[in-house]
Design a protein around this motif. Structure first.
Motif, PDB file in Angstrom:
ATOM      1  N   TYR A  66      35.687  30.994  51.037  1.00 49.75           N
ATOM      2  CA  TYR A  66      36.105  32.489  50.622  1.00 49.75           C
ATOM      3  C   TYR A  66      37.800  32.381  50.298  1.00 49.75           C
ATOM      4  CZ  TYR A  66      38.255  36.701  51.277  1.00 49.75           C
ATOM      5  OH  TYR A  66      38.810  38.012  51.412  1.00 49.75           O
ATOM      6  N   HIS A  67      38.459  31.685  51.088  1.00 47.57           N
ATOM      7  CA  HIS A  67      40.018  31.704  51.127  1.00 47.57           C
ATOM      8  C   HIS A  67      40.534  30.954  49.651  1.00 47.57           C
ATOM      9  CE1 HIS A  67      41.085  33.542  54.759  1.00 47.57           C
ATOM     10  NE2 HIS A  67      40.241  32.917  55.498  1.00 47.57           N
ATOM     11  N   ALA A  68      39.900  29.895  49.517  1.00 50.89           N
ATOM     12  CA  ALA A  68      40.117  29.134  48.235  1.00 50.89           C
ATOM     13  C   ALA A  68      39.780  29.913  46.912  1.00 50.89           C
ATOM     14  CB  ALA A  68      39.400  27.755  48.244  1.00 50.89           C
ATOM     15  N   GLN A  69      38.651  30.400  46.867  1.00 51.79           N
ATOM     16  CA  GLN A  69      38.095  31.225  45.482  1.00 51.79           C
ATOM     17  C   GLN A  69      38.789  32.617  45.728  1.00 51.79           C
ATOM     18  OE1 GLN A  69      36.941  28.884  44.024  1.00 51.79           O
ATOM     19  NE2 GLN A  69      36.790  27.495  45.445  1.00 51.79           N
ATOM     20  N   ASN A  70      38.842  33.266  46.611  1.00 51.34           N
ATOM     21  CA  ASN A  70      39.430  34.411  46.626  1.00 51.34           C
ATOM     22  C   ASN A  70      40.810  34.365  46.039  1.00 51.34           C
ATOM     23  OD1 ASN A  70      39.565  37.370  47.229  1.00 51.34           O
ATOM     24  ND2 ASN A  70      41.124  36.868  48.496  1.00 51.34           N
ATOM     25  N   ALA A  71      41.676  33.537  46.676  1.00 51.58           N
ATOM     26  CA  ALA A  71      43.017  33.228  45.997  1.00 51.58           C
ATOM     27  C   ALA A  71      42.895  32.935  44.633  1.00 51.58           C
ATOM     28  CB  ALA A  71      43.863  32.281  46.886  1.00 51.58           C
ATOM     29  N   ARG A  72      42.080  31.992  44.287  1.00 53.15           N
ATOM     30  CA  ARG A  72      42.046  31.690  42.800  1.00 53.15           C
ATOM     31  C   ARG A  72      41.618  32.814  41.641  1.00 53.15           C
ATOM     32  NH1 ARG A  72      41.411  26.721  41.373  1.00 53.15           N
ATOM     33  NH2 ARG A  72      40.515  25.881  43.154  1.00 53.15           N
ATOM     34  N   LEU A  73      40.824  33.629  42.290  1.00 54.30           N
ATOM     35  CA  LEU A  73      40.363  34.617  41.440  1.00 54.30           C
ATOM     36  C   LEU A  73      41.461  35.884  41.307  1.00 54.30           C
ATOM     37  CD1 LEU A  73      36.704  35.094  42.527  1.00 54.30           C
ATOM     38  CD2 LEU A  73      37.658  34.426  40.268  1.00 54.30           C
ATOM     39  N   ARG A  74      42.389  35.840  42.600  1.00 58.13           N
ATOM     40  CA  ARG A  74      43.466  36.792  42.704  1.00 58.13           C
ATOM     41  C   ARG A  74      44.319  36.554  41.606  1.00 58.13           C
ATOM     42  NH1 ARG A  74      46.203  35.503  47.788  1.00 58.13           N
ATOM     43  NH2 ARG A  74      47.069  33.899  46.304  1.00 58.13           N
ATOM     44  N   ASP A  75      44.877  35.299  41.682  1.00 56.97           N
ATOM     45  CA  ASP A  75      45.676  34.944  40.946  1.00 56.97           C
ATOM     46  C   ASP A  75      45.633  34.931  39.394  1.00 56.97           C
ATOM     47  OD1 ASP A  75      47.243  34.264  43.259  1.00 56.97           O
ATOM     48  OD2 ASP A  75      47.086  31.976  43.006  1.00 56.97           O
ATOM     49  N   LEU A  76      44.171  34.775  39.045  1.00 58.71           N
ATOM     50  CA  LEU A  76      43.606  34.682  37.711  1.00 58.71           C
ATOM     51  C   LEU A  76      43.749  36.202  37.284  1.00 58.71           C
ATOM     52  CD1 LEU A  76      42.601  33.611  35.094  1.00 58.71           C
ATOM     53  CD2 LEU A  76      40.215  33.822  36.326  1.00 58.71           C
ATOM     54  N   ALA A  77      43.583  37.161  38.257  1.00 52.31           N
ATOM     55  CA  ALA A  77      43.561  38.615  38.011  1.00 52.31           C
ATOM     56  C   ALA A  77      44.866  38.977  37.432  1.00 52.31           C
ATOM     57  CB  ALA A  77      42.859  39.443  38.975  1.00 52.31           C
ATOM     58  N   ARG A  78      45.747  38.566  38.291  1.00 52.74           N
ATOM     59  CA  ARG A  78      47.343  38.812  38.121  1.00 52.74           C
ATOM     60  C   ARG A  78      47.875  38.158  36.745  1.00 52.74           C
ATOM     61  NH1 ARG A  78      49.635  37.297  44.151  1.00 52.74           N
ATOM     62  NH2 ARG A  78      48.689  39.213  45.370  1.00 52.74           N
ATOM     63  N   ALA A 137      42.607  30.301  31.845  1.00 49.63           N
ATOM     64  CA  ALA A 137      41.520  31.219  32.551  1.00 49.63           C
ATOM     65  C   ALA A 137      40.196  30.326  32.545  1.00 49.63           C
ATOM     66  CB  ALA A 137      41.589  32.605  31.853  1.00 49.63           C
ATOM     67  N   LEU A 138      39.874  30.055  31.461  1.00 51.68           N
ATOM     68  CA  LEU A 138      38.683  29.365  31.228  1.00 51.68           C
ATOM     69  C   LEU A 138      38.468  28.260  32.184  1.00 51.68           C
ATOM     70  CD1 LEU A 138      38.213  29.563  27.462  1.00 51.68           C
ATOM     71  CD2 LEU A 138      36.715  30.725  29.180  1.00 51.68           C
ATOM     72  N   GLU A 139      39.571  27.445  32.386  1.00 52.78           N
ATOM     73  CA  GLU A 139      39.593  26.329  33.315  1.00 52.78           C
ATOM     74  C   GLU A 139      39.222  27.028  34.719  1.00 52.78           C
ATOM     75  OE1 GLU A 139      43.112  23.971  33.255  1.00 52.78           O
ATOM     76  OE2 GLU A 139      42.688  23.290  31.056  1.00 52.78           O
ATOM     77  N   GLU A 140      39.915  27.847  35.173  1.00 53.85           N
ATOM     78  CA  GLU A 140      39.516  28.577  36.586  1.00 53.85           C
ATOM     79  C   GLU A 140      38.202  28.930  36.747  1.00 53.85           C
ATOM     80  OE1 GLU A 140      42.778  28.706  39.093  1.00 53.85           O
ATOM     81  OE2 GLU A 140      42.523  27.221  37.935  1.00 53.85           O
ATOM     82  N   ILE A 141      37.814  29.397  35.609  1.00 51.19           N
ATOM     83  CA  ILE A 141      36.417  30.062  35.730  1.00 51.19           C
ATOM     84  C   ILE A 141      35.678  28.993  36.003  1.00 51.19           C
ATOM     85  CG2 ILE A 141      34.275  30.861  34.311  1.00 51.19           C
ATOM     86  CD1 ILE A 141      36.669  32.800  32.963  1.00 51.19           C
ATOM     87  N   ASP A 142      35.805  27.840  35.359  1.00 47.85           N
ATOM     88  CA  ASP A 142      34.965  26.374  35.388  1.00 47.85           C
ATOM     89  C   ASP A 142      34.857  26.076  37.065  1.00 47.85           C
ATOM     90  OD1 ASP A 142      33.876  26.604  33.093  1.00 47.85           O
ATOM     91  OD2 ASP A 142      35.464  25.107  32.155  1.00 47.85           O
ATOM     92  N   THR A 143      36.069  25.900  37.587  1.00 49.11           N
ATOM     93  CA  THR A 143      36.500  25.678  38.927  1.00 49.11           C
ATOM     94  C   THR A 143      35.525  26.380  39.843  1.00 49.11           C
ATOM     95  OG1 THR A 143      38.736  24.714  38.266  1.00 49.11           O
ATOM     96  CG2 THR A 143      38.096  25.246  40.600  1.00 49.11           C
TER      97      THR A 143
END
Length: 303
Positions: A66-78, A137-143
């Motif tokens: 949760y913490h890892a992916q929530n932070a990843r998605l939060r940063d991507l949204a920003r 962004a596409l790289e983050e989505i793959d991760t």
């Protein structure tokens, strides 16, 4: 595509389906941009919000995930929201101008509107020149997709029910706590926390659908109404921050009037938010977790 968990199917399969559909939407929007770049970014941010709502529902299943992916998605949204934030600032001032009855003061506020619009145009030009934004962004989505594939989720109906009920209950508890703090202290941070919690509670009502006990649709409408008020309050706070940071370079007269109107609207919205929050949380029972588990189990048996 349905952002709702089917109680007749294994919980782990449904969670992976929903996550996969949102990630596929994000990838498709960013690669193909069927309605243009800005619409693609908007649709991607919406999917990010839904994914973060899903993460909060299953958080207890794997806190590290949760913490890892929530932070990843939060940063991507920003990273994707800079232009949208600039648009929101202009729209917020538009609403203040609509409420202004004095023509002379409307003219003064008009100088602030022009400054915000110039800032928006500059940001649009800067964002259009960022060739790295979409590939990154596409790289983050793959991760995120790979992380979901490796996540261990409960297939057992009882364990799945407990996981979902726990996530839903936790979000309500957070929202109620923020509401109590906002009512007592009135800090901007408390209203901000209430906005986030209510937003995800609204999503959880959608994810759980008819598995939610009681009048879910009525509750979802109340949560949406509160979320709208808190959203406007958040926009007001962001505009205030821009003004205090002197990003608009306004003359003292315009800055003073704008800050006054911001303060007045902020007080109105806070009163509305507290009233709506009291209506939403006042009658919420203390045995929600058991109710959700019981309803989910009955739905599974019926199917």
């Amino acid at each position: 595509m349905s952002y709702r968990i089917d109680p007749a199917l294994p919980v782990d399969a449904e969670l992976r389906r929903i996550a996969g559909e949102e990630l596929a939407t994000m990838r498709s929007q960013l690669k193909e941009m069927p309605e243009g770049r800005q619409r693609a970014l908007h649709m991607t941010r919406k999917s990010i919000k839904r994914l973060r709502g899903l993460l909060r529902l299953i958080r207890k299943g794997d806190e590290d995930f949760y913490h890892a992916q929530n932070a990843r998605l939060r940063d991507l949204a920003r990273a994707l929201s800079r232009q949208r934030d600039a648009d929101a600032a202009v729209e917020t001032l538009d609403r203040l101008l609509e409420r202004e009855k004095d023509d002379d003061k409307r003219e003064v506020l008009g100088t602030a509107h022009r400054a915000l619009d110039q800032r928006r145009v500059q940001i649009i030009e800067e964002e259009a020149g960022r060739s790295d934004l979409i590939p990154s962004a596409l790289e983050e989505i793959d991760t995120v997709e790979h992380a979901f594939a490796a996540l261990a989720l409960p297939a057992d109906a009882d364990e799945g029910a407990k996981l979902l009920a726990s996530g839903a209950r936790t979000m309500i508890t957070k929202a109620r706590k923020a509401f109590k703090h906002a009512r007592k202290r009135g800090d901007e941070h408390d209203f901000h926390e209430m906005r986030k919690s209510v937003k995800y509670h609204w999503m959880h009502l959608g994810l759980l659908g008819p598995m939610w006990p009681g009048s879910r649709l009525s509750r979802r409408k109340r949560a949406e109404r509160l979320g709208d008020v808190l959203g406007e309050l958040n926009d007001i706070a962001n505009l205030s921050h821009l003004l205090k940071a002197d990003e608009l370079s306004l003359d003292p007269k315009a800055a003073k009037l704008l800050q006054k109107r911001i303060g007045q609207r902020e007080k109105q919205l806070r009163r509305q938010a507290l009233a709506h929050a009291e209506e939403l949380f006042d009658k919420e029972g203390k045995k929600l977790r058991r109710k959700i588990e019981r309803v989910m189990q009955r739905e599974k048996q019926d199917h």
